[in-house]
Design a protein around this motif. Structure first.
Motif, PDB file in Angstrom:
ATOM      1  N   THR A  23      16.357 -20.663 -18.717  1.00  0.00           N
ATOM      2  CA  THR A  23      16.905 -19.394 -19.198  1.00  0.00           C
ATOM      3  C   THR A  23      15.966 -18.694 -20.180  1.00  0.00           C
ATOM      4  OG1 THR A  23      18.147 -20.663 -20.865  1.00  0.00           O
ATOM      5  CG2 THR A  23      19.294 -20.086 -18.822  1.00  0.00           C
TER       6      THR A  23
ATOM      7  N   SER B 198      14.582 -20.383 -11.514  1.00  0.00           N
ATOM      8  CA  SER B 198      15.586 -20.569 -12.567  1.00  0.00           C
ATOM      9  C   SER B 198      16.994 -20.587 -11.990  1.00  0.00           C
ATOM     10  CB  SER B 198      15.463 -19.450 -13.611  1.00  0.00           C
ATOM     11  OG  SER B 198      14.234 -19.522 -14.274  1.00  0.00           O
TER      12      SER B 198
ATOM     13  N   ILE C 165      19.420 -23.749 -12.389  1.00  0.00           N
ATOM     14  CA  ILE C 165      20.706 -23.620 -13.083  1.00  0.00           C
ATOM     15  C   ILE C 165      21.851 -24.019 -12.161  1.00  0.00           C
ATOM     16  CG2 ILE C 165      22.316 -21.981 -14.116  1.00  0.00           C
ATOM     17  CD1 ILE C 165      19.864 -20.399 -15.087  1.00  0.00           C
TER      18      ILE C 165
END
Length: 434
Positions: free
Chosen positions: A380, A421, A425
């Motif tokens: 993040t 990402s 995640i």
């Protein structure tokens, strides 16, 4: 991501002289040292575990790729900074995206720094009180020395460190007051890396080294590989130190040279630690390799193992106040933008200092595994500071200096960062729920 120099996130923070060039210029060698110190930090602890997940060859390729992308993103930041009037990362984002851009950088610096401080306490807790990974129990230095007692538990040991070691250090109002502790912390990090490498080479010569896998095995899914990417990204993130170090140089090209040398040096160190750590512990290597050192024999017995662990634990304790300084300044400016300087307001200074220490302590007690932090932060805020924001600045091109190649590279970097990402995640959330 290691000794991060204090950086306030606001666009107009008094971080640098008003002129873009300091009266006394820093040398390239000095900048290499500062950048390398900024890069190498707690992230090095998870490199061997990342090598275990990826395999030696993919780990090497990923380290090289992330280092190369980091070099490109820093070049973007430097070029667009010198084309405008900004002297900070937040100011650069403000030129491109207004106040929203500056605030986004500020928030990312806060989250990243807070995450690192919590990770520091987790590592200190692992060294002093050990950790348990499945059925494998790793004793800490306190248990090895004194046995199992209530005062050797993680909550009590960390509380002692926070109150009697970290609290006095974070009370300094000026960064210059921490210059001696910072020098000692660098020395301790070198001790850790040196001894660890010697132990791995000795084990290899004696035939006691583990047999590392060169490629991922059948048990490793493609999605699991993406969870290792944020760990490497975090280990190469130093972008909010680019401006403080760069503006001490006589020429922008000097900083570019220093960054390239530092990235090559740090990439070599990371790969060496990854391979040597994997050679020492094999598939049993943990996300915090320091914990593994209680299960290995050496020519000097447990003494050398304790020196390795304690050297890095003390290194982290001395880096802690630097990151805390940055975190505290950013939070104060974010919440109280119109208040007088934090250092001149005793009530606000002490209240914020105690609050941040309490948050870090409680989080370190509640979350025993640093892998989750590196995955979350790396997926993040860190990837935003390292790749997404620099790419967005190039594509926005408020100064009209982007070339076609710049836009293509920036767009590719942006897409890779967002896709990687997102997958990381999603995988982390899925693994946590399942």
């Amino acid at each position: 991501m290691g000794g991060i120099s204090p950086v306030t996130g606001g666009a107009d923070a008094p971080l640098l002289p008003k002129s873009k060039l300091s009266a006394k210029h820093a040398s390239v060698s000095g900048a290499v040292f500062n950048v390398s110190t900024s890069i190498i930090g707690a992230g090095i602890m998870s490199i061997p575990a990342t090598t275990k997940v990826l395999g030696v060859v993919p780990a090497f390729l990923l380290i090289v790729a992330v280092a190369w992308l980091a070099d490109i993103s820093v070049e973007f930041l430097l070029r667009f900074t010198h084309a405008g009037d900004s002297t900070t990362y937040g100011g650069l984002m403000k030129e491109s995206f207004g106040q929203v851009g500056s605030v986004l950088v500020q928030i990312c610096v806060i989250v990243t720094t807070l995450g690192c401080l919590i990770v520091f306490l987790i590592i200190i807790g692992d060294v002093l009180t050990g950790n348990q990974h499945g059925e494998s129990i790793h004793l800490g230095v306190l248990q090895e020395w004194f046995g199992i007692h209530w005062w050797c538990s993680r909550p009590f040991a960390l509380l002692f460190i926070v109150v009697f070691v970290l609290f006095p250090l974070v009370l300094f109002r000026r960064v210059e007051s921490l210059r001696f502790t910072s020098a000692v912390s660098v020395f301790l990090a070198v001790v850790f890396v040196g001894i660890s490498s010697v132990m791995a080479i000795a084990a290899l010569i004696e035939g006691k080294a583990k047999n590392p896998k060169l490629l991922p095995d059948d048990k490793t899914s493609v999605f699991d590989l993406f969870t290792a990417v944020p760990v490497i990204v975090t280990a190469f993130t130093f972008h909010f130190n680019v401006h403080p170090i760069g503006f001490e140089m006589e020429k922008p090209s000097d900083m570019t040279t220093a960054v390239k040398i530092s990235l090559v040096l740090c990439a070599a160190i990371y790969f060496a630690i990854g391979v040597f750590g994997y050679l020492l512990f094999g598939e049993e290597v943990m996300s915090d390799i320091l914990v593994n050192f209680d299960h290995i024999s050496s020519p000097m017995g447990s003494l050398l193992n304790d020196v390795v662990r304690l050297s890095y634990a003390f290194h982290i304790m001395l880096v802690f106040p630097l990151l805390n300084f940055s975190l505290r300044s950013n939070i104060d400016e974010f919440i109280f933008p119109h208040k007088p300087l934090l250092a001149k307001d005793n009530t606000r200074f002490l209240s914020l200092t105690l609050f941040l220490l309490a948050v870090c302590y409680l989080a370190a007690i509640a979350i025993p595994n640093i892998w989750y932090f590196f995955q979350f932060v790396g997926s993040t805020t860190v990837v935003s500071l390292a790749f997404i924001f620099p790419a967005a600045i190039v594509l926005r091109d408020v100064h009209g200096i982007s070339t076609t190649r710049d836009r293509v590279v920036a767009a590719t970097m942006l897409v890779l960062a967002v896709v990687t990402s997102t997958i990381a995640i999603s995988t982390n959330i899925y693994n946590y729920v399942v």
